[in-house]
Write an enzyme that holds these catalytic residues in place. Structure first.
Site, PDB file in Angstrom:
ATOM      1  N   PHE A 135      50.012  33.799   6.555  1.00  0.00           N
ATOM      2  CA  PHE A 135      50.851  33.014   7.461  1.00  0.00           C
ATOM      3  C   PHE A 135      50.246  33.004   8.857  1.00  0.00           C
ATOM      4  CE2 PHE A 135      54.358  33.662  10.658  1.00  0.00           C
ATOM      5  CZ  PHE A 135      54.650  32.312  10.827  1.00  0.00           C
ATOM      6  N   SER A 136      50.271  31.835   9.517  1.00  0.00           N
ATOM      7  CA  SER A 136      49.800  31.665  10.883  1.00  0.00           C
ATOM      8  C   SER A 136      48.328  32.079  10.967  1.00  0.00           C
ATOM      9  CB  SER A 136      50.697  32.444  11.843  1.00  0.00           C
ATOM     10  OG  SER A 136      50.440  32.097  13.180  1.00  0.00           O
ATOM     11  N   SER A 137      47.979  33.066  11.778  1.00  0.00           N
ATOM     12  CA  SER A 137      46.585  33.504  11.839  1.00  0.00           C
ATOM     13  C   SER A 137      46.080  33.928  10.464  1.00  0.00           C
ATOM     14  CB  SER A 137      46.442  34.662  12.832  1.00  0.00           C
ATOM     15  OG  SER A 137      45.111  35.095  12.926  1.00  0.00           O
ATOM     16  N   TYR A 159      49.999  29.114   5.010  1.00  0.00           N
ATOM     17  CA  TYR A 159      51.294  28.862   5.638  1.00  0.00           C
ATOM     18  C   TYR A 159      51.096  28.775   7.151  1.00  0.00           C
ATOM     19  CZ  TYR A 159      52.931  30.366   1.054  1.00  0.00           C
ATOM     20  OH  TYR A 159      53.129  30.489  -0.310  1.00  0.00           O
ATOM     21  N   HIS A 275      57.752  27.522  13.509  1.00  0.00           N
ATOM     22  CA  HIS A 275      56.631  28.407  13.191  1.00  0.00           C
ATOM     23  C   HIS A 275      57.188  29.689  12.588  1.00  0.00           C
ATOM     24  CE1 HIS A 275      52.413  29.441  13.406  1.00  0.00           C
ATOM     25  NE2 HIS A 275      52.746  30.648  13.855  1.00  0.00           N
TER      26      HIS A 275
END
Length: 291
Positions: A135-137, A159, A275
């Site tokens: 997820f994210s980074s 994601y 986010h």
């Protein structure tokens, strides 16, 4: 007394057998000194599959271990979970330096691949069933791994991430970086994005990872255009075109984009989603072919 002693022994045995997240300090080439944690369930599948689960910025292996229900699914299905952890750049993954964007050259990506190889060797894992998700980074690093190491990963799930190479050359890839061009939806042609991936492993002609891309349409930190760009990229790399859009999949408010016959590339966009992690473990593991 005998019954009590037997019960005490049974409880102790169960406690000793209970799997837990463990750190591995020596696992091979690790140029950026990232950390490896692993979850090996008590009951392993024969030649178990391996999932690399990547935390977001500000996160850790321990946080991401608790952030999904994947450990419970590992207990039930006998696969191994690797939780890499980075202490650098506000705990964000290196997705911008040339080394991590190039097969065999170094960076966080090479350290993570070392974790995979260590796990496959130690636990007789199935090298044809290695997967990455984040997820994210962590989602961004999932794309980097799929691009730089297509020979290692069979499939990935991203994601709230960005395309491979989106942050190439940036000073850093944290939410605090003054350069947010990538996260705000840097656009390139499908061919340009595809060339980033192909150039990451020059001369490679083998199969490429299957990919799922998820993004919230209300995400202002990593704009949903980033997912569109990643889909353009993988569509070009995998040689599949958008064929269908389906509303309400995987749940109300989401739209699924199907490329080709849907076995190589899928995208998902969620209405009202910012986010935030939207991991659906059952859907993820079905994509990986593990349930």
């Amino acid at each position: 007394m005998l019954v009590r002693s037997f019960l005490g022994f049974a409880v102790l045995a169960a406690t000793c057998l209970a799997a837990s997240l463990q750190e591995v300090t020596e696992f091979g080439d690790n140029p950026t000194n990232i950390q490896m944690y692993i979850y090996v369930p008590d009951q392993l599948d024969t030649n178990p599959p391996v999932i690399v689960a990547l935390h977001p910025c500000g996160g850790s292996a321990q946080q991401w271990f608790s952030g999904t229900q994947l450990p419970s699914y590992a207990d039930d299905n006998g696969f191994i979970l690797i939780y890499p952890s980075t202490p650098h750049m506000s705990n964000c993954w290196d997705i911008q330096n040339p080394d991590t964007l190039t097969h065999g050259q170094g960076g966080d990506a090479l350290g993570i691949v070392s974790m995979v190889n260590y796990t496959l060797d130690k636990h007789s894992g199935d090298s044809s069933r290695v997967y990455a998700m984040g997820f994210s980074s962590g989602g961004m690093m999932t794309n980097q791994l799929a691009g730089s190491y297509p020979d290692v990963f069979e499939a990935g799930a991203v994601y709230s991430g960005v395309a491979f190479g989106c942050a190439a050359g940036a000073e850093s890839a944290t939410p605090f970086s003054p350069n947010q061009t990538c996260a705000q939806g840097l656009q390139k042609t499908a061919q340009e994005w595809g060339d980033f991936v192909r150039n990451a492993y020059a001369g490679y002609t083998g199969r490429r990872p299957r990919m799922q891309i998820f993004h919230g349409l209300e995400d202002t930190l990593v704009r949903p255009q980033c997912a569109e760009e990643a889909l353009k990229q993988w569509s070009n790399v995998l040689g599949v075109e958008l064929t269908q859009e389906v509303s309400g999949v995987p749940s109300p408010g989401w739209t699924q984009k199907i490329y080709g016959d849907g076995t190589q590339l899928q995208g998902f966009f969620g209405q009202g989603i910012g986010h935030q992690s939207t991991v659906n473990e059952q859907q993820l593991l079905q994509w990986f072919g593990l349930i």
